[in-house]
Design a protein around this motif. Structure first.
Motif, PDB file in Angstrom:
ATOM      1  N   ARG A   1      -2.927   9.587  -8.587  1.00 52.25           N
ATOM      2  CA  ARG A   1      -4.254  10.151  -8.353  1.00 52.25           C
ATOM      3  C   ARG A   1      -4.258  11.006  -7.074  1.00 52.25           C
ATOM      4  N   ALA A   2      -3.587  10.538  -6.044  1.00 53.01           N
ATOM      5  CA  ALA A   2      -3.519  11.301  -4.785  1.00 53.01           C
ATOM      6  C   ALA A   2      -2.770  12.606  -4.992  1.00 53.01           C
ATOM      7  N   MET A   3      -1.738  12.587  -5.823  1.00 56.55           N
ATOM      8  CA  MET A   3      -0.986  13.819  -6.097  1.00 56.55           C
ATOM      9  C   MET A   3      -1.836  14.806  -6.894  1.00 56.55           C
ATOM     10  N   VAL A   4      -2.624  14.288  -7.830  1.00 53.68           N
ATOM     11  CA  VAL A   4      -3.528  15.151  -8.598  1.00 53.68           C
ATOM     12  C   VAL A   4      -4.502  15.832  -7.643  1.00 53.68           C
ATOM     13  N   GLU A   5      -5.103  15.020  -6.747  1.00 50.35           N
ATOM     14  CA  GLU A   5      -6.062  15.570  -5.789  1.00 50.35           C
ATOM     15  C   GLU A   5      -5.427  16.576  -4.839  1.00 50.35           C
ATOM     16  N   ALA A   6      -4.134  16.403  -4.570  1.00 50.98           N
ATOM     17  CA  ALA A   6      -3.427  17.322  -3.669  1.00 50.98           C
ATOM     18  C   ALA A   6      -2.933  18.571  -4.400  1.00 50.98           C
ATOM     19  N   GLY A   7      -3.134  18.611  -5.716  1.00 46.84           N
ATOM     20  CA  GLY A   7      -2.737  19.789  -6.483  1.00 46.84           C
ATOM     21  C   GLY A   7      -1.275  19.828  -6.892  1.00 46.84           C
ATOM     22  N   VAL A   8      -0.596  18.681  -6.888  1.00 44.80           N
ATOM     23  CA  VAL A   8       0.812  18.638  -7.305  1.00 44.80           C
ATOM     24  C   VAL A   8       0.860  18.865  -8.817  1.00 44.80           C
ATOM     25  N   PRO A   9       1.692  19.819  -9.272  1.00 44.49           N
ATOM     26  CA  PRO A   9       1.785  20.098 -10.712  1.00 44.49           C
ATOM     27  C   PRO A   9       2.184  18.862 -11.526  1.00 44.49           C
ATOM     28  N   LYS A  10       1.715  18.803 -12.761  1.00 39.02           N
ATOM     29  CA  LYS A  10       1.915  17.639 -13.624  1.00 39.02           C
ATOM     30  C   LYS A  10       3.389  17.251 -13.760  1.00 39.02           C
ATOM     31  N   MET A  11       4.269  18.222 -13.951  1.00 42.98           N
ATOM     32  CA  MET A  11       5.693  17.921 -14.109  1.00 42.98           C
ATOM     33  C   MET A  11       6.259  17.265 -12.852  1.00 42.98           C
ATOM     34  N   LYS A  12       5.847  17.703 -11.706  1.00 43.56           N
ATOM     35  CA  LYS A  12       6.332  17.119 -10.446  1.00 43.56           C
ATOM     36  C   LYS A  12       5.748  15.725 -10.227  1.00 43.56           C
ATOM     37  N   ARG A  13       4.527  15.492 -10.707  1.00 37.42           N
ATOM     38  CA  ARG A  13       3.905  14.172 -10.567  1.00 37.42           C
ATOM     39  C   ARG A  13       4.661  13.124 -11.363  1.00 37.42           C
ATOM     40  N   ARG A  14       5.334  13.545 -12.411  1.00 35.72           N
ATOM     41  CA  ARG A  14       6.071  12.598 -13.255  1.00 35.72           C
ATOM     42  C   ARG A  14       7.394  12.158 -12.626  1.00 35.72           C
ATOM     43  N   GLU A  15       7.831  12.842 -11.603  1.00 34.14           N
ATOM     44  CA  GLU A  15       9.094  12.495 -10.955  1.00 34.14           C
ATOM     45  C   GLU A  15       8.911  11.181 -10.210  1.00 34.14           C
ATOM     46  N   SER A  16       9.713  10.180 -10.614  1.00 33.98           N
ATOM     47  CA  SER A  16       9.534   8.838 -10.051  1.00 33.98           C
ATOM     48  C   SER A  16       9.777   8.798  -8.552  1.00 33.98           C
ATOM     49  N   ASP A  17      10.614   9.707  -8.035  1.00 38.18           N
ATOM     50  CA  ASP A  17      10.856   9.676  -6.595  1.00 38.18           C
ATOM     51  C   ASP A  17       9.598  10.001  -5.810  1.00 38.18           C
ATOM     52  N   ARG A  18       8.773  10.898  -6.329  1.00 39.64           N
ATOM     53  CA  ARG A  18       7.508  11.217  -5.662  1.00 39.64           C
ATOM     54  C   ARG A  18       6.549  10.032  -5.733  1.00 39.64           C
ATOM     55  N   ILE A  19       6.496   9.399  -6.876  1.00 42.44           N
ATOM     56  CA  ILE A  19       5.589   8.268  -7.058  1.00 42.44           C
ATOM     57  C   ILE A  19       6.004   7.104  -6.156  1.00 42.44           C
ATOM     58  N   ASN A  20       7.314   6.796  -6.119  1.00 42.31           N
ATOM     59  CA  ASN A  20       7.787   5.657  -5.330  1.00 42.31           C
ATOM     60  C   ASN A  20       7.508   5.812  -3.842  1.00 42.31           C
ATOM     61  N   LYS A  21       7.774   6.988  -3.291  1.00 39.58           N
ATOM     62  CA  LYS A  21       7.545   7.144  -1.850  1.00 39.58           C
ATOM     63  C   LYS A  21       6.048   7.194  -1.534  1.00 39.58           C
ATOM     64  N   ALA A  22       5.259   7.773  -2.435  1.00 39.36           N
ATOM     65  CA  ALA A  22       3.803   7.776  -2.229  1.00 39.36           C
ATOM     66  C   ALA A  22       3.254   6.356  -2.342  1.00 39.36           C
ATOM     67  N   ALA A  23       3.767   5.571  -3.299  1.00 34.84           N
ATOM     68  CA  ALA A  23       3.327   4.183  -3.452  1.00 34.84           C
ATOM     69  C   ALA A  23       3.698   3.365  -2.219  1.00 34.84           C
ATOM     70  N   ALA A  24       4.873   3.624  -1.645  1.00 41.60           N
ATOM     71  CA  ALA A  24       5.282   2.918  -0.413  1.00 41.60           C
ATOM     72  C   ALA A  24       4.298   3.212   0.714  1.00 41.60           C
ATOM     73  N   ALA A  25       3.870   4.460   0.819  1.00 42.26           N
ATOM     74  CA  ALA A  25       2.902   4.829   1.859  1.00 42.26           C
ATOM     75  C   ALA A  25       1.554   4.151   1.618  1.00 42.26           C
ATOM     76  N   ILE A  26       1.141   4.049   0.364  1.00 43.76           N
ATOM     77  CA  ILE A  26      -0.129   3.395   0.037  1.00 43.76           C
ATOM     78  C   ILE A  26      -0.056   1.901   0.355  1.00 43.76           C
ATOM     79  N   ILE A  27       1.055   1.261   0.007  1.00 41.52           N
ATOM     80  CA  ILE A  27       1.255  -0.159   0.320  1.00 41.52           C
ATOM     81  C   ILE A  27       1.145  -0.367   1.827  1.00 41.52           C
ATOM     82  N   LEU A  28       1.814   0.487   2.577  1.00 38.23           N
ATOM     83  CA  LEU A  28       1.824   0.365   4.031  1.00 38.23           C
ATOM     84  C   LEU A  28       0.440   0.616   4.626  1.00 38.23           C
ATOM     85  N   GLN A  29      -0.271   1.625   4.116  1.00 39.54           N
ATOM     86  CA  GLN A  29      -1.611   1.906   4.620  1.00 39.54           C
ATOM     87  C   GLN A  29      -2.562   0.749   4.309  1.00 39.54           C
ATOM     88  N   LYS A  30      -2.414   0.153   3.130  1.00 37.93           N
ATOM     89  CA  LYS A  30      -3.239  -1.010   2.776  1.00 37.93           C
ATOM     90  C   LYS A  30      -2.958  -2.170   3.721  1.00 37.93           C
TER      91      LYS A  30
END
Length: 151
Positions: A105-134
């Motif tokens: 959802r954060a990538m969508v809001e940031a305008g990251v193209p759909k194909m790039k959003r599907r890349e698990s490396d982007r999701i994993n590092k973004a999820a790590a940041a969300i876990i840490l911020q929480k």
């Protein structure tokens, strides 16, 4: 006087592990990168050697009901390896429910193209940041300084 140091957030996946870190004041989390399971301990070693790392915060996979999810076994195995490599480092577990969805959802809001959003490396590092911020927000809500130590 405040103690300066970083927290490292870790999102454990089956093959890829996302990492994030806080600033020295522990106020905001930022993604670092995604590493293959076979490379992550070396990446963590470099972070510990070169940054003022105080604690690892590992995503803990719970079901929507709050029970331990299927991925718990995988995360426990990772935690055992983490303990072997960093026996003196404090480790906290943080509920990671919905963090991957929040990352997309954060990538969508940031305008990251759909194909790039599907890349698990982007999701994993973004999820790590969300876990840490929480984790940071949880510690603030509990009126506990994130510099406090727990056993």
């Amino acid at each position: 006087m405040a103690k300066y140091g970083r927290l490292i957030g870790i999102d454990v996946g089956t093959k890829w592990i996302g990492l994030a870190r806080t600033d020295l004041l522990k106020t905001v989390a930022n993604p670092i990168g995604t590493y293959h399971d076979s490379e992550v301990m070396e990446a963590l070693k470099k972070l510990v050697e070169n940054e003022q790392v105080e604690k690892f915060v590992v995503g803990w996979p719970l079901t929507p009901e709050g029970d331990e999810g299927k991925a718990i076994k995988m995360v426990r195995s990772f935690l055992s390896r983490l303990e072997e490599h960093f026996p003196d480092m404090e480790v906290a577990k943080m509920d990671e429910r919905y963090t991957s969805k929040e990352a997309v959802r954060a990538m969508v809001e940031a305008g990251v193209p759909k194909m790039k959003r599907r890349e698990s490396d982007r999701i994993n590092k973004a999820a790590a940041a969300i876990i840490l911020q929480k984790y940071i927000e949880f510690m603030k809500s509990e009126n506990v300084r994130v510099t406090d130590r727990y056993v």
